[in-house]
Design an enzyme around this catalytic site. Structure first.
Site, PDB file in Angstrom:
ATOM      1  CD  GLU A 296       5.620 -16.426  51.277  1.00  0.00           C
ATOM      2  OE1 GLU A 296       4.704 -16.762  52.025  1.00  0.00           O
ATOM      3  OE2 GLU A 296       5.604 -15.372  50.627  1.00  0.00           O
TER       4      GLU A 296
ATOM      5  CB  CYS B 299       7.247 -19.028  41.103  1.00  0.00           C
ATOM      6  SG  CYS B 299       7.881 -17.394  41.436  1.00  0.00           S
TER       7      CYS B 299
ATOM      8  CB  CYS C  52      15.045  -8.819  47.486  1.00  0.00           C
ATOM      9  SG  CYS C  52      15.699  -8.360  45.865  1.00  0.00           S
TER      10      CYS C  52
ATOM     11  CB  CYS D 198      11.667  -3.048  43.087  1.00  0.00           C
ATOM     12  SG  CYS D 198      13.080  -3.614  42.120  1.00  0.00           S
TER      13      CYS D 198
ATOM     14  CB  CYS E 230       8.880  -5.731  44.975  1.00  0.00           C
ATOM     15  SG  CYS E 230       9.125  -7.493  45.285  1.00  0.00           S
TER      16      CYS E 230
ATOM     17  N   GLY F  61      13.989 -12.533  45.969  1.00  0.00           N
ATOM     18  CA  GLY F  61      15.415 -12.355  45.700  1.00  0.00           C
ATOM     19  C   GLY F  61      15.744 -11.942  44.284  1.00  0.00           C
ATOM     20  CD  GLU F  62      18.397  -9.509  40.357  1.00  0.00           C
ATOM     21  OE1 GLU F  62      17.303  -8.966  40.145  1.00  0.00           O
ATOM     22  OE2 GLU F  62      18.988 -10.203  39.491  1.00  0.00           O
TER      23      GLU F  62
ATOM     24  CB  SER G 158      12.925 -12.900  36.515  1.00  0.00           C
ATOM     25  OG  SER G 158      12.379 -11.598  36.487  1.00  0.00           O
TER      26      SER G 158
ATOM     27  CB  SER H 165      12.201  -6.506  36.516  1.00  0.00           C
ATOM     28  OG  SER H 165      11.771  -7.795  36.870  1.00  0.00           O
ATOM     29  CG  LEU H 166      12.062  -1.879  30.750  1.00  0.00           C
ATOM     30  CD1 LEU H 166      13.546  -1.577  30.896  1.00  0.00           C
ATOM     31  CD2 LEU H 166      11.706  -2.006  29.263  1.00  0.00           C
ATOM     32  CG  HIS H 167       9.069  -3.097  36.460  1.00  0.00           C
ATOM     33  ND1 HIS H 167       8.111  -3.995  36.067  1.00  0.00           N
ATOM     34  CD2 HIS H 167       9.899  -3.805  37.282  1.00  0.00           C
ATOM     35  CE1 HIS H 167       8.338  -5.177  36.631  1.00  0.00           C
ATOM     36  NE2 HIS H 167       9.419  -5.082  37.364  1.00  0.00           N
TER      37      HIS H 167
ATOM     38  CG  ASN I  13      -0.306  -9.169  42.041  1.00  0.00           C
ATOM     39  OD1 ASN I  13      -1.470  -9.276  41.678  1.00  0.00           O
ATOM     40  ND2 ASN I  13       0.705  -9.701  41.366  1.00  0.00           N
TER      41      ASN I  13
ATOM     42  CB  CYS J  31       4.191 -11.022  40.408  1.00  0.00           C
ATOM     43  SG  CYS J  31       3.908 -12.117  39.056  1.00  0.00           S
TER      44      CYS J  31
HETATM   45  N1  SAH Z   1      14.368  -9.916  41.368  1.00  0.00           N
HETATM   46  C1  SAH Z   1      13.889 -10.470  40.152  1.00  0.00           C
HETATM   47  C2  SAH Z   1      12.798 -11.528  40.321  1.00  0.00           C
HETATM   48  C3  SAH Z   1      11.706 -11.170  41.261  1.00  0.00           C
HETATM   49  S1  SAH Z   1      10.054 -10.960  41.022  1.00  0.00           S
HETATM   50  C4  SAH Z   1      13.388  -9.387  39.246  1.00  0.00           C
HETATM   51  O1  SAH Z   1      13.327  -8.254  39.670  1.00  0.00           O
HETATM   52  O2  SAH Z   1      13.109  -9.652  38.097  1.00  0.00           O
HETATM   53  C5  SAH Z   1       9.340 -11.375  39.574  1.00  0.00           C
HETATM   54  C6  SAH Z   1       8.569 -10.234  38.932  1.00  0.00           C
HETATM   55  O3  SAH Z   1       7.484  -9.730  39.745  1.00  0.00           O
HETATM   56  C7  SAH Z   1       9.468  -9.056  38.664  1.00  0.00           C
HETATM   57  O4  SAH Z   1       9.260  -8.582  37.376  1.00  0.00           O
HETATM   58  C8  SAH Z   1       8.987  -8.066  39.686  1.00  0.00           C
HETATM   59  O5  SAH Z   1       9.318  -6.761  39.338  1.00  0.00           O
HETATM   60  C9  SAH Z   1       7.501  -8.323  39.698  1.00  0.00           C
HETATM   61  N2  SAH Z   1       6.834  -7.723  40.847  1.00  0.00           N
HETATM   62  C10 SAH Z   1       7.393  -7.341  42.016  1.00  0.00           C
HETATM   63  N3  SAH Z   1       6.459  -6.819  42.831  1.00  0.00           N
HETATM   64  C11 SAH Z   1       5.289  -6.873  42.182  1.00  0.00           C
HETATM   65  C12 SAH Z   1       3.937  -6.514  42.533  1.00  0.00           C
HETATM   66  N4  SAH Z   1       3.657  -6.018  43.721  1.00  0.00           N
HETATM   67  N5  SAH Z   1       2.978  -6.734  41.616  1.00  0.00           N
HETATM   68  C13 SAH Z   1       3.278  -7.292  40.425  1.00  0.00           C
HETATM   69  N6  SAH Z   1       4.516  -7.659  40.053  1.00  0.00           N
HETATM   70  C14 SAH Z   1       5.505  -7.455  40.914  1.00  0.00           C
END
Ligand code: SAH
Length: 371
Positions: A96, A109, A116, A120, A123, A169-170, A201, A223-225, A300, A343
């Site tokens: 996508e 994007c 992937c 995570c 995701c 993907g990463e 990212s 992507s720290l989170h 999301n 996202c």
């Molecule tokens: N693999 C890469 C890029 C992918 S996604 C990465 O991890 O950075 C881009 C961003 O969307 C990342 O920060 C990811 O963590 C975030 N993301 C993934 N799932 C999500 C969700 N369900 N809601 C909001 N953000 C999300």
């Protein structure tokens, strides 16, 4: 993408690669510059239209080369103008791609892998598992195709001003193809995107972050989170291999090497998981005084998820605590969620998953390169 032919797909060649290709055909290297202009600046897919190339050369090109991007399976348009395409690759796989229009800017994007392997927990792409890395032509082909789909004209304003590797993907697990693809996007004869407007990212592949600081020059988002290792290891499993201290050291190294302004830290807001005041305070301790910006992403949802989005009040409180602590933070506006284009909602179609996913019990080394 139509099934592979024996022809060379020019979307897979960097400028240097194109030079070699035309030289091998007995042409002068500058022909490569003309090709780059036709393919990327004019979004041309047809050699016959490349009128400043000799007829004979165009004929020979058509015999041995092609310009072949992924093909559109479906397109959806959100009420907010965001567009999402499902794109066909070889052997029935699909990825996508999302375009997000904003005043004065258009962000594409793109995906870097089919599925992937990072796993995570929040995701939806992770639920798909992993099939393979995208090739250079499949990555650059997304931008080429989007320009055509969006009615880009070389004489008008750019439609795509920014490209973010935030689709499926990463990207740093597909280093070998992502770096040349990013270089092609920044080629001044072609798409000519500025280095600050191509963003990779990553979930935190530290060795590749150190390497990319030496080898190219793109904007970095991480992507720290979570603000501590215990929590981050639960929701971003790669943290078990590369914990936060290593990750941040790689970030500051990147900024120094690249003379960059800052690193953007993505932080998904998960209700009751990582959105409490103590988390904000821990984050301040990690980032204060460093060249960092935090982008708070409202979670999301997707079918089957155990998480909920933090309330608006919690997100705003979190941002305010970061500001008070001296850390710049913004809240990412959710776009395209009515068509599952936001996202973390991208799923594509991933057949024949081959990889052990990272979050499952043991950490088996994942192959980051396809051989
Ligand atoms: N693999 C890469 C890029 C992918 S996604 C990465 O991890 O950075 C881009 C961003 O969307 C990342 O920060 C990811 O963590 C975030 N993301 C993934 N799932 C999500 C969700 N369900 N809601 C909001 N953000 C999300």
């Amino acid at each position: 993408m139509a099934e592979a032919t024996t022809k060379t797909n020019l979307l897979g060649l960097t400028r240097a690669g194109l030079e070699e290709f035309v030289t091998a055909m007995g042409e002068k290297p500058f022909r490569a510059r003309q090709l780059v202009k036709w393919i990327y600046r004019r979004a041309t897919g047809d050699f016959a239209a490349m009128t400043d190339l000799g007829k004979d050369f165009r004929h020979r090109l058509a015999e041995i080369a092609e310009i072949r991007a992924p093909e559109v399976i479906t397109e959806q348009v959100s009420a907010d103008g965001t567009r999402k395409w499902l794109l066909r690759l070889e052997s029935g796989q699909a990825i996508e791609m999302v375009f997000i229009p904003e005043p004065g800017r258009g962000t594409l994007c793109i995906s870097s892998q089919i599925g992937c392997a990072m796993d995570c927990t929040f995701c939806s792409t992770a639920q798909q598992g992993f099939n393979r890395n995208l090739e250079v032509a499949e990555i650059v082909g997304q931008v080429w195709l989007a320009n055509r789909e969006l009615g880009y004209s070389p004489d008008g304003d750019r439609v795509i001003t920014n490209v973010v590797f935030m689709g499926m993907g990463e990207p740093l697990a597909n280093y070998r193809n992502v770096v040349p693809a990013a270089e092609l996007m920044m080629d001044d004869l072609g798409l000519d995107l500025s280095r600050r407007r191509v963003t990779v990212s990553t979930s935190g592949l530290v060795p590749q972050m150190i390497r990319i600081a030496e080898e190219t020059n793109v904007a970095l988002a991480v992507s720290l989170h979570a603000p501590n290792d215990e929590l981050r290891s639960q929701i971003v499993p790669i943290n078990r291999r590369h914990p936060i201290a290593q990750l941040l050291a790689a970030c500051w190294h990147y900024v120094e090497k690249q003379n960059a302004r800052s690193v953007t830290f993505e932080y998904v807001m998960l209700d009751e998981i990582n959105d409490r005041p103590e988390h904000a305070r821990q984050l301040v301790t990690l980032l204060r005084g460093h060249p960092a910006k935090v982008n708070l992403i409202p979670f999301n949802a997707f079918p089957g998820t155990q998480y909920r989005r933090s309330s608006e009040a919690a997100i705003e409180r979190f941002r305010d605590l970061l500001h008070k602590g001296g850390v710049i933070a913004t809240i990412r506006r959710t776009r395209g969620d009515d068509i599952d284009a936001a996202c973390g909602q991208l799923v594509g179609r991933v057949n024949d998953r081959v990889m052990t996913r990272l979050g499952q019990k043991t950490l088996i080394p994942i192959s980051v390169e396809r051989t």
